[in-house]
Every structure is written in structure tokens, then in C-alpha cells.
Design a protein around this motif. Structure first.
Motif, PDB file in Angstrom:
ATOM      1  N   SER A   1      -8.015   6.815  -1.153  1.00 29.98           N
ATOM      2  CA  SER A   1      -8.343   5.290  -0.720  1.00 29.98           C
ATOM      3  C   SER A   1      -7.406   4.514  -0.185  1.00 29.98           C
ATOM      4  N   LEU A   2      -5.989   4.720  -0.791  1.00 23.73           N
ATOM      5  CA  LEU A   2      -5.049   3.972  -0.344  1.00 23.73           C
ATOM      6  C   LEU A   2      -4.608   4.296   1.365  1.00 23.73           C
ATOM      7  N   MET A   3      -4.436   5.515   1.231  1.00 25.82           N
ATOM      8  CA  MET A   3      -4.040   6.056   2.763  1.00 25.82           C
ATOM      9  C   MET A   3      -4.911   7.151   3.313  1.00 25.82           C
ATOM     10  N   PRO A   4      -6.119   6.830   3.559  1.00 26.59           N
ATOM     11  CA  PRO A   4      -7.156   7.931   4.061  1.00 26.59           C
ATOM     12  C   PRO A   4      -6.810   8.829   5.202  1.00 26.59           C
ATOM     13  N   SER A   5      -5.868   8.532   5.960  1.00 26.86           N
ATOM     14  CA  SER A   5      -5.344   9.298   7.089  1.00 26.86           C
ATOM     15  C   SER A   5      -4.044  10.077   6.659  1.00 26.86           C
ATOM     16  N   SER A   6      -3.616  10.209   5.579  1.00 23.71           N
ATOM     17  CA  SER A   6      -2.577  10.881   4.938  1.00 23.71           C
ATOM     18  C   SER A   6      -2.831  12.380   4.294  1.00 23.71           C
TER      19      SER A   6
ATOM     20  N   GLU B   1      -5.842  14.003 -11.313  1.00 24.11           N
ATOM     21  CA  GLU B   1      -6.937  13.889  -9.874  1.00 24.11           C
ATOM     22  C   GLU B   1      -7.189  12.391  -9.766  1.00 24.11           C
ATOM     23  N   GLN B   2      -7.495  11.794 -10.834  1.00 23.61           N
ATOM     24  CA  GLN B   2      -7.773  10.448 -10.967  1.00 23.61           C
ATOM     25  C   GLN B   2      -6.671   9.668  -9.815  1.00 23.61           C
ATOM     26  N   LEU B   3      -5.626   9.980 -10.167  1.00 26.26           N
ATOM     27  CA  LEU B   3      -4.453   9.222  -9.269  1.00 26.26           C
ATOM     28  C   LEU B   3      -4.589   9.819  -7.996  1.00 26.26           C
ATOM     29  N   VAL B   4      -4.886  11.032  -7.696  1.00 20.25           N
ATOM     30  CA  VAL B   4      -5.050  11.464  -6.280  1.00 20.25           C
ATOM     31  C   VAL B   4      -6.141  10.819  -5.420  1.00 20.25           C
ATOM     32  N   ARG B   5      -7.478  10.409  -6.110  1.00 16.87           N
ATOM     33  CA  ARG B   5      -8.574   9.905  -5.795  1.00 16.87           C
ATOM     34  C   ARG B   5      -8.175   8.366  -5.358  1.00 16.87           C
ATOM     35  N   VAL B   6      -7.278   7.835  -6.029  1.00 23.62           N
ATOM     36  CA  VAL B   6      -6.666   6.461  -5.594  1.00 23.62           C
ATOM     37  C   VAL B   6      -5.863   6.465  -4.407  1.00 23.62           C
ATOM     38  N   MET B   7      -5.125   7.626  -4.145  1.00 22.61           N
ATOM     39  CA  MET B   7      -4.170   7.829  -3.164  1.00 22.61           C
ATOM     40  C   MET B   7      -5.064   8.229  -1.787  1.00 22.61           C
TER      41      MET B   7
ATOM     42  N   GLN C   1       0.893  -1.252   0.168  1.00 26.88           N
ATOM     43  CA  GLN C   1      -0.056   0.087  -0.079  1.00 26.88           C
ATOM     44  C   GLN C   1       0.874   1.057   0.027  1.00 26.88           C
ATOM     45  N   LYS C   2       1.977   1.295   0.842  1.00 20.86           N
ATOM     46  CA  LYS C   2       2.580   2.317   1.152  1.00 20.86           C
ATOM     47  C   LYS C   2       3.518   2.665  -0.327  1.00 20.86           C
ATOM     48  N   GLU C   3       4.107   1.521  -1.033  1.00 26.28           N
ATOM     49  CA  GLU C   3       4.806   1.636  -2.221  1.00 26.28           C
ATOM     50  C   GLU C   3       3.949   2.125  -3.279  1.00 26.28           C
ATOM     51  N   SER C   4       2.529   1.607  -3.178  1.00 25.31           N
ATOM     52  CA  SER C   4       1.626   2.118  -4.326  1.00 25.31           C
ATOM     53  C   SER C   4       1.448   3.372  -4.234  1.00 25.31           C
ATOM     54  N   PHE C   5       1.311   4.080  -3.034  1.00 27.11           N
ATOM     55  CA  PHE C   5       0.882   5.291  -2.757  1.00 27.11           C
ATOM     56  C   PHE C   5       2.102   6.336  -3.102  1.00 27.11           C
ATOM     57  N   GLU C   6       3.421   5.842  -2.866  1.00 27.81           N
ATOM     58  CA  GLU C   6       4.538   6.659  -3.327  1.00 27.81           C
ATOM     59  C   GLU C   6       4.657   6.797  -4.775  1.00 27.81           C
TER      60      GLU C   6
ATOM     61  N   TYR D   1       3.609  20.519   2.580  1.00 29.72           N
ATOM     62  CA  TYR D   1       4.126  19.592   1.325  1.00 29.72           C
ATOM     63  C   TYR D   1       4.742  20.267   0.472  1.00 29.72           C
ATOM     64  N   ARG D   2       5.860  20.069  -0.215  1.00 21.49           N
ATOM     65  CA  ARG D   2       6.285  20.632  -1.301  1.00 21.49           C
ATOM     66  C   ARG D   2       6.861  19.609  -2.293  1.00 21.49           C
ATOM     67  N   LYS D   3       6.640  19.714  -3.662  1.00 18.55           N
ATOM     68  CA  LYS D   3       7.064  18.857  -4.455  1.00 18.55           C
ATOM     69  C   LYS D   3       8.256  18.193  -4.427  1.00 18.55           C
ATOM     70  N   GLY D   4       8.502  17.025  -4.498  1.00 19.05           N
ATOM     71  CA  GLY D   4       9.727  16.066  -4.443  1.00 19.05           C
ATOM     72  C   GLY D   4      10.179  16.114  -3.064  1.00 19.05           C
ATOM     73  N   GLU D   5       9.578  16.864  -2.244  1.00 24.63           N
ATOM     74  CA  GLU D   5      10.136  16.357  -0.490  1.00 24.63           C
ATOM     75  C   GLU D   5       9.766  15.099  -0.116  1.00 24.63           C
ATOM     76  N   GLU D   6      10.835  14.705   0.680  1.00 26.74           N
ATOM     77  CA  GLU D   6      10.587  13.390   1.165  1.00 26.74           C
ATOM     78  C   GLU D   6       9.626  13.385   2.328  1.00 26.74           C
ATOM     79  N   ILE D   7       8.526  12.629   2.381  1.00 30.72           N
ATOM     80  CA  ILE D   7       7.296  12.809   3.390  1.00 30.72           C
ATOM     81  C   ILE D   7       7.138  11.386   3.779  1.00 30.72           C
ATOM     82  N   ASP D   8       6.769  11.375   5.083  1.00 31.26           N
ATOM     83  CA  ASP D   8       6.424  10.343   5.898  1.00 31.26           C
ATOM     84  C   ASP D   8       4.818   9.964   5.623  1.00 31.26           C
ATOM     85  N   THR D   9       4.569   8.741   5.046  1.00 31.70           N
ATOM     86  CA  THR D   9       3.331   8.358   4.546  1.00 31.70           C
ATOM     87  C   THR D   9       2.608   7.792   5.818  1.00 31.70           C
ATOM     88  N   ASP D  10       3.202   7.261   6.780  1.00 34.89           N
ATOM     89  CA  ASP D  10       2.625   6.450   7.826  1.00 34.89           C
ATOM     90  C   ASP D  10       1.489   7.082   8.377  1.00 34.89           C
TER      91      ASP D  10
END
Length: 210
Positions: A159-164, A151-157, A124-129, A201-210
Motif C-alpha cells: 500500500s505504501l509503495m505500489p510501484s516497488s 505477511e501483514q507488514l508486506v501488505r502494508v508495504m 512514506q519512504k522511511e516507513s517503507f524501509e 533483491y537480497r536480504k540486507g541489500e541497499e535498494i532504491d525504493t523510489d
């Protein structure tokens, strides 16, 4: 802590799974004894992972395969772990197209359950990233139609990580580009509420998705 839904028509199985999962992840899984009940819950709540049986009692009862299919048709791409004593290779092959899906045979040990859940959550995390990288490129592209694809990809995101908070930040960018500043600000506020570290959040920044 993760959000889990346990779907099984046998109460003692649900009790066992809830006890094991709550011990492993210090959470309190929600329960459903039928596919119909589970679908209603999923329409209102978002989960990090769902467990389900394949076979359910009752002539008119929807099975686990139909449950997973209907989840995906609703745009819910939550990882699903099938836990069953009756799943055939044909059953597993049929639902594998609705990835991410994995299978655990009954009876099982707590260690086997832990490994399966860990694998699904890592997927799930790998798919999200992966979707994050693709969405970033599409959102900042000037090609016609790319914003809609982003937008379609963001909608999948979502679903994958609703708390992010990340999907909300990205959706705010998309909506801002379309000129709806009020709705964009709502997504930013939702992102800030979820962003416990207030990192933004800034584009390209390493972000904790947990």
C-alpha cells in the motif's frame, strides 16, 4: 513520477491542484469529486499520495475524515494531505491517528504544497524501509506466527509503495515457505516486471525504493 489522487467537490480547486502537482512531478493526477467516487477509484488503483478536502457539499455526502478512515479499514495506508479552509483542530486531531496524514490550509502557495507533499513522500519512504527491516526479520524467523506477522507488514508495504518490486519479492519468499510454488512464481514475475533495473533483491541489500 508519482501517482496522485485529488479529491475535492470544487472543480476549480481540483484543476488548480492538478496543474500544480503535474508541474512539480511531471505526472497526471487522477480526480474525484466525492468520497464515494474516490473510494471506488482507490479500490482499483494504487497511489503514492492522496489529497482531500474535509467538508463536502450535500447532506448525505461522506466527509474527508470518513474517507481516510475507510481507506485505512480497506488496508490502504497511502499518505493523505488534507487541503481545506474549514478543518478544525478537532478534525485534524481525529484523523492524525490514521497516519500518515498532514494538513494544508486554503489558500496556499505552490511552494507550501510542494513542501507538504515532499514531507509525506519522505515519511512514506522511511516507513517503507522500517517495515522492510521488520518484515525481513519475521520472514526469516523460525518462531511460530512470525511468518503471518511478516505477511501483514508486506501488505502494508504494498500500500505504501505500489510501484516497488520489493513487496512482491518478499511475498514470493513467504508463499514459497508455505509451499505454494505457483503463486510464489507469480509474485516473482510481478517483481521482475516492476524491477526496471533488474537488480533483484537480497536480504540486507541497499535498494532504491523510489
Amino acid at each position: 513520477m508519482i501517482d496522485v489522487l485529488v479529491v475535492d467537490d470544487e472543480k476549480h480547486v481540483r484543476n488548480l491542484l492538478v496543474r500544480m502537482i503535474s508541474t512539480m512531478y511531471e505526472c497526471q493526477p487522477m480526480e474525484a469529486e466525492s468520497v464515494e467516487e474516490a473510494l471506488k477509484i482507490c479500490d482499483k488503483h494504487k497511489f503514492d499520495v492522496i489529497t482531500t478536502d474535509i467538508k463536502f457539499n450535500g447532506e448525505d455526502e461522506l466527509d474527508g475524515k470518513e474517507f481516510i478512515k475507510r481507506l485505512r479499514l480497506r488496508g490502504i495506508f497511502t499518505p493523505v494531505l488534507i487541503i481545506s479552509a474549514f478543518a478544525t483542530p478537532e478534525d485534524i486531531a481525529e484523523v492524525c491517528k490514521y497516519t500518515p496524514v498532514d494538513y494544508l490550509a486554503k489558500p496556499f502557495t505552490q511552494d507550501e504544497l510542494r513542501k507538504k507533499l515532499k514531507s509525506l513522500l519522505e515519511y512514506q519512504k522511511e516507513s517503507f524501509e522500517k517495515y522492510l527491516r521488520e518484515a525481513e526479520g519475521l520472514i526469516h524467523s523460525n518462531f511460530p506466527g512470525d511468518l503471518d506477522k511478516g505477511e501483514q507488514l508486506v501488505r502494508v508495504m504494498f500500500s505504501l509503495m505500489p510501484s516497488s518490486p520489493i513487496p512482491h519479492y518478499l511475498m514470493a519468499e513467504i508463499i514459497e515457505k508455505r509451499g505454494n510454488h505457483e503463486l510464489a512464481e507469480r509474485h516473482r514475475n510481478a517483481a521482475r516486471a516492476l524491477d526496471v533495473n533488474q537488480r533483484g533483491y537480497r536480504k540486507g541489500e541497499e535498494i532504491d525504493t523510489d
